[in-house]
Design an enzyme around this catalytic site. Structure first.
Site, PDB file in Angstrom:
ATOM      1  CB  CYS A 144      -0.600   0.391   1.590  1.00 18.70           C
ATOM      2  SG  CYS A 144      -2.195   1.333   1.511  1.00 18.70           S
ATOM      3  CB  CYS A 147      -0.604   2.375   4.103  1.00 18.24           C
ATOM      4  SG  CYS A 147      -2.533   1.633   3.606  1.00 18.24           S
ATOM      5  CG  ASP A 148       2.957   1.316   4.031  1.00 19.17           C
ATOM      6  OD1 ASP A 148       2.725   1.688   5.318  1.00 19.17           O
ATOM      7  OD2 ASP A 148       2.916  -0.405   4.070  1.00 19.17           O
TER       8      ASP A 148
END
Length: 320
Positions: A144, A147-148
């Site tokens: 992701c 997300c990261d």
């Protein structure tokens, strides 16, 4: 005789546990079938159990570990009276109410009966199947970018895949990384023309054609990748601090085949703007119906929607 529950929630990621919190606070005494730790799908806590730092979930300005966040969800649901069972549904029958749910032997009598069901079984990211890939998940290996990506500022990283998702991830990651190497197994991209044009025009993206990843190296975090040329078999290595796998997702929908409507990609279908399905009393929340956003916060939001939809539907049935 098996007790008939008012609400049964299948799945325990952000969507399922949010639905549990809301239905428990509505005094519906929900039953949550959270899955089994050994299962490759429907694992308790969902995909956040495979995530380390979560910095984009509102309310945690310093970030929080994925498993800790999901344990907080679980504790909160239990506090309000949700009954959580660490079992995996093996079969469901949605042909009549009360709905029937089996755990284990599908030929025996149903394990649970329920007036309504909230399906929150989620989806799983397709992976390369490498041993070190699993070991370094959350330590440089990710599925992701949203997300990261922030954790890879000014670093060189790789994205594996050649479809729209891979190119979208690569483009997003160029906001942070100094260089993104797109690793493609073939000599062409499967992505749409507009996504290809964007990637090819981005100076930070370099495409490595006809290569596949054979290993991920690093002790406590990703240090490099071992590659193989898919045409010649020649090995090589690529020094990167992160690898984003973007080869697709698979919704956990096998339980519902032939009973609920699905899109061509296997995701379950809901009525637009709701969590309702074609079967009254069956509601769907989270990534099992979301093939676009796929975020913990949107899953939790749809879990809230499903709980409210179920509560109002049960009220209407009671009034009738």
């Amino acid at each position: 005789m098996t007790e008939v529950r008012q609400v049964t929630i299948i799945g325990s990621g952000p969507a399922g546990l949010t639905a549990a919190i809301y239905t428990a606070r509505a005094n519906l005494a929900p039953l949550v079938l959270e899955g089994e730790p050994s299962s490759t799908s429907d694992q308790p806590g969902g995909q956040l159990m495979l995530t380390t730092d979560v910095e984009n979930f509102p309310g945690f300005p310093e970030g929080i570990m994925g498993p800790e966040l999901m344990m907080n969800f679980r504790t909160q649901a239990a506090r309000f009276g949700a009954q959580i069972e660490t079992v995996k549904a093996s079969r469901v029958d949605l042909s009549e109410r009360p709905f029937k749910i089996w755990v284990g032997d599908t030929e025996a009598e149903p394990t649970y009966l329920s007036e309504s069901i909230i399906i929150s079984t989620g989806a799983q990211s397709l992976m390369l199947g490498l041993e070190n890939e699993a070991r370094l998940m959350g330590y440089g290996v990710s599925t992701c970018a949203t997300c990261d990506g922030f954790f890879f500022r000014d670093q060189e990283i790789a994205v594996v895949g050649g479809g729209d998702s891979a190119l979208e991830e690569a483009g997003f990651l160029t906001r942070f990384a100094s260089k993104v190497t797109l690793i493609v197994r073939r000599d062409e991209l499967r992505a749409s023309k507009i996504m290809q044009d964007r990637a090819l025009a981005n100076d930070k993206i370099e495409i490595l054609w006809n290569h596949r990843v054979t290993d991920v190296l690093g002790e406590s975090k990703v240090a490099s990748l071992t590659l193989e040329n898919t045409q010649t078999g020649e090995p090589s290595s690529l020094d990167v601090s992160g690898m984003f796998v973007a080869i697709g997702h698979r919704p956990n929908t096998s339980l519902f085949e032939g009973q609920l409507d699905m899109k061509d990609n296997g995701y379950l279908v809901v009525e637009p703007g709701t969590t309702r399905t074609k079967i009254p009393g069956v509601f769907i929340s989270g990534d099992v119906q979301d093939d676009y956003y796929r975020q913990a916060i949107t899953a939790a939001g749809s879990g809230c929607m499903a709980a409210i939809d179920a509560e109002r539907w049960l009220e209407a049935q009671h009034d009738a």
